[in-house]
Write a protein that holds these residues in place. Structure first.
Motif, short mmCIF file in Angstrom:
data_model
loop_
_atom_site.label_atom_id
_atom_site.label_comp_id
_atom_site.label_asym_id
_atom_site.label_seq_id
_atom_site.Cartn_x
_atom_site.Cartn_y
_atom_site.Cartn_z
N THR B 42 35.99 31.18 5.68
CA THR B 42 36.88 30.85 4.62
C THR B 42 37.41 29.67 4.94
OG1 THR B 42 38.65 31.81 3.38
CG2 THR B 42 38.95 31.92 5.88
N ASP B 43 37.67 28.80 3.97
CA ASP B 43 38.37 27.59 3.92
C ASP B 43 39.44 27.45 3.07
OD1 ASP B 43 37.49 25.79 5.67
OD2 ASP B 43 35.57 25.92 4.73
N LEU B 44 40.68 26.71 3.54
CA LEU B 44 41.85 26.54 2.50
C LEU B 44 41.92 25.23 2.43
CD1 LEU B 44 44.19 27.99 1.17
CD2 LEU B 44 45.48 27.81 3.26
N ILE B 46 43.90 22.05 0.63
CA ILE B 46 45.27 21.45 0.41
C ILE B 46 45.26 20.17 -0.37
CG2 ILE B 46 47.58 21.12 0.84
CD1 ILE B 46 46.81 24.01 1.17
N LEU B 83 34.38 34.57 -3.27
CA LEU B 83 35.91 34.67 -3.92
C LEU B 83 36.63 33.34 -3.86
CD1 LEU B 83 36.66 37.81 -1.35
CD2 LEU B 83 36.03 38.07 -3.93
N LEU B 84 37.53 33.25 -4.92
CA LEU B 84 38.36 32.08 -4.99
C LEU B 84 39.87 32.46 -5.10
CD1 LEU B 84 38.73 29.08 -5.89
CD2 LEU B 84 38.41 29.91 -8.19
N GLY B 85 40.62 31.80 -4.35
CA GLY B 85 42.12 31.78 -4.38
C GLY B 85 42.59 30.42 -5.04
N LEU B 86 43.23 30.43 -6.18
CA LEU B 86 43.38 28.89 -6.75
C LEU B 86 45.08 28.99 -7.02
CD1 LEU B 86 42.48 26.11 -7.74
CD2 LEU B 86 42.32 27.51 -9.86
N SER B 87 45.78 27.88 -6.70
CA SER B 87 47.24 27.77 -6.82
C SER B 87 47.51 26.48 -7.49
CB SER B 87 48.00 28.02 -5.52
OG SER B 87 49.42 27.67 -5.67
N GLY B 117 39.07 36.99 -7.54
CA GLY B 117 39.62 35.95 -7.22
C GLY B 117 41.17 36.13 -7.55
N ASP B 118 42.10 35.02 -7.46
CA ASP B 118 43.34 35.08 -7.32
C ASP B 118 44.12 33.86 -7.62
OD1 ASP B 118 46.15 36.32 -7.10
OD2 ASP B 118 46.35 35.77 -5.16
N ALA B 127 46.18 24.36 -4.13
CA ALA B 127 45.65 24.90 -3.08
C ALA B 127 44.59 25.64 -3.41
CB ALA B 127 46.71 25.78 -2.51
N SER B 129 41.44 28.13 -1.93
CA SER B 129 41.03 29.13 -0.83
C SER B 129 39.67 29.59 -1.47
CB SER B 129 41.89 30.12 -0.53
OG SER B 129 41.40 31.46 -0.51
N THR B 131 36.58 31.86 0.04
CA THR B 131 35.66 32.85 0.88
C THR B 131 34.36 33.21 0.42
OG1 THR B 131 37.55 33.91 1.47
CG2 THR B 131 35.67 35.25 2.23
#
Lengths: 321, 321
Positions: B42-44, B46, B83-87, B117-118, B127, B129, B131
């Motif tokens: 995983t990578d985050l 910013i 998977l993708l997390g996106l803010s 994702g989220d 941001a 993220s 995975t």
């Protein structure tokens, strides 16, 4: 070697279980049980939006993992491992130690070791990304689309306490130390019913975890399963802290029906499984409540004994009327 | 149904491959090949720290996935899913469409479908993220600890261009449109050698991807494998754009030895595998260079033909001297 790497090594590295390759290589390696499918989910938590800047870091570490484990529970999957992405404005060792402590204590208890991660400095607030991986036999997975007309609707745990704690902390309710003391733990230290959920795989039909409120989340099952439901308000497990505090009926009803952050399960199962479910719950000391049933006709109806009750305006009911 | 959910459904949901359960349930479900191990990373990322606020969103979507796929490549793993997390601070449809377009184009090409994702609104900057999950037979995984004295050291692709592009964009080099045009693509559109890396599993010994600079990253292999190395500067694949621009030798050397954001592989293999590796590279049109060898004695030495060369001061060499 970058600062980023050092934070992972210093605070988050633990010995990996046999057969695993943990923190320190390009990827973690995780063995799966033959015949099982990988179940995975990710959440991105942002300071100010998902948690208060001054939240106890130990509780935050716990909750960041708990809300993800809750997704595995809702699938009936057994946890295998997790990954963490963490972005912080500065290196505060006391904060990191407490956050890692809360995270690892739950990871260990849940059998969900942290096997990799990425830490970085942010310009703004704290961002936390957690990914969980678990396994489940494909036929046993508790999908949202699997509810059938005639199924019972069940809940684990209680409802309403996290929402009331949030209202108190946000000043949307008058200060009440005793009520806050009775509800705050449910908001900040959620305990998804992992072992019980894994035991439900193959018994229950549909399941999900209640994160946005019972009415809204049950709506996802109804939509995915193309059916309706009837809930009996009298059977809903109102948290004891709410019942004892002398709160207005309407406030309790809103918190119970539309309050989020619960991280307990809503699941459906054939009536023939009632005894088996109660037996399982008894053995695992898991509180469960049978609160309604799935109907063939679309829409969600609420009654209180024999009397129809209006659903709260919020809570996503619009989508299912 | 929350806004968050709508963003995933609107921009990021694609039909899942057979045997998968994709976006829309509590977890995604992914089948693994029997006998393989799950590889995951995983990578985050910013805004302001890992990418410029005005970066082309299509390139950003590509790169956010590429840097994670690079970790799978470095393990010799075949991609399975991501998977993708996106803010994001606001819902900018043009931006989201371009970001999702860049992300999905690479996901499709790499055989790495987005399965969950989220998305959420942030108060601050963007941001991201990501995975990735892949699979590899456990004995074939390319671990950092697997280098052996006598191994050749190999590189894929070229070195130096991303670092020069970054210096130009940050104003640390005088403006040079032609040089920027020749280097920028390597910074913003990295192409990890996925298929070649998966073919190396079982042939090569150790591998990693170059993200922080050749000297620093090779140092991770040397430390994990408890050995040393000698690099021949004359064999390093300096990017053509640098060689043609008339840059100072020292600048080129710094960019090649210590420049990050490369996302190409450094791997080691027995000399007996030379013909096989060159053959494989030829068939896959993959540029490879043999640039040095692993030594039993610790430390990293650099020579240029027969002449010893000093290593750059930065680049993490301190850890391995």
């Amino acid at each position: 070697m970058s600062t980023e790497f050092d934070l992972i090594a210093r605070y988050f590295d633990r010995p990996a279980p046999p057969g695993y390759l943990g923190v320190g290589d390009d990827c973690a390696l995780i063995p799966l049980t033959p015949g099982h499918r990988l179940a995975t989910s990710t959440d991105l938590l942002i300071q100010g939006r998902h948690f208060f800047p001054d939240m106890d870091p130990r509780a935050l570490g716990h909750k960041a993992l708990a809300v993800n484990l809750s997704d595995l529970a809702a699938m009936g999957a057994r946890p295998l491992a997790c990954l963490l992405g963490l972005s912080v404005p500065s290196v505060d060792h006391a904060w990191l130690e407490a956050f890692a402590g809360g995270f690892h204590a739950l990871a260990q208890r849940a059998g969900c070791p942290l096997v990799g991660g990425d830490t970085t400095r942010s310009e703004g607030g704290i961002a936390i990304s957690v990914t969980v991986m678990g396994e489940v036999p494909p036929g046993d997975a508790l999908r949202r689309s699997a509810a059938r007309a005639g199924d019972d609707i069940w809940l684990t745990g209680t409802l309403g306490a996290p929402d009331v704690a949030l209202r108190l902390l946000q000043g949307r309710l008058p200060p009440d130390e005793r009520l806050l003391a009775g509800t705050r733990r449910r908001l900040e230290w959620p305990e998804p019913p992992l072992a019980f959920a894994a035991a439900l795989a193959g018994i229950a039909h549909a399941a999900l975890d209640i994160s946005d409120g019972l009415v809204q989340d049950l709506g996802h099952i109804l939509k995915a399963s193309a059916c309706g439901a009837e809930l009996d308000y009298a059977e809903l497990p109102v948290d004891e802290a709410l019942a004892e505090a002398g709160l207005a009926d309407e406030l309790i009803r809103d918190a119970v029906l539309a309050g989020g952050d619960v991280y307990q399960l809503c699941f459906t199962a054939a009536p023939a499984e009632r005894a088996r479910i109660l037996d399982l719950a008894g053995h695992m000391a898991q509180r469960v409540s049978r609160v309604g049933r799935i109907l063939a006709a679309p829409g969600l109806r609420l009654r209180h004994g024999d009397r129809a009750v209006a659903l709260p305006a919020q809570g996503g009911f619009d989508h299912f009327s």
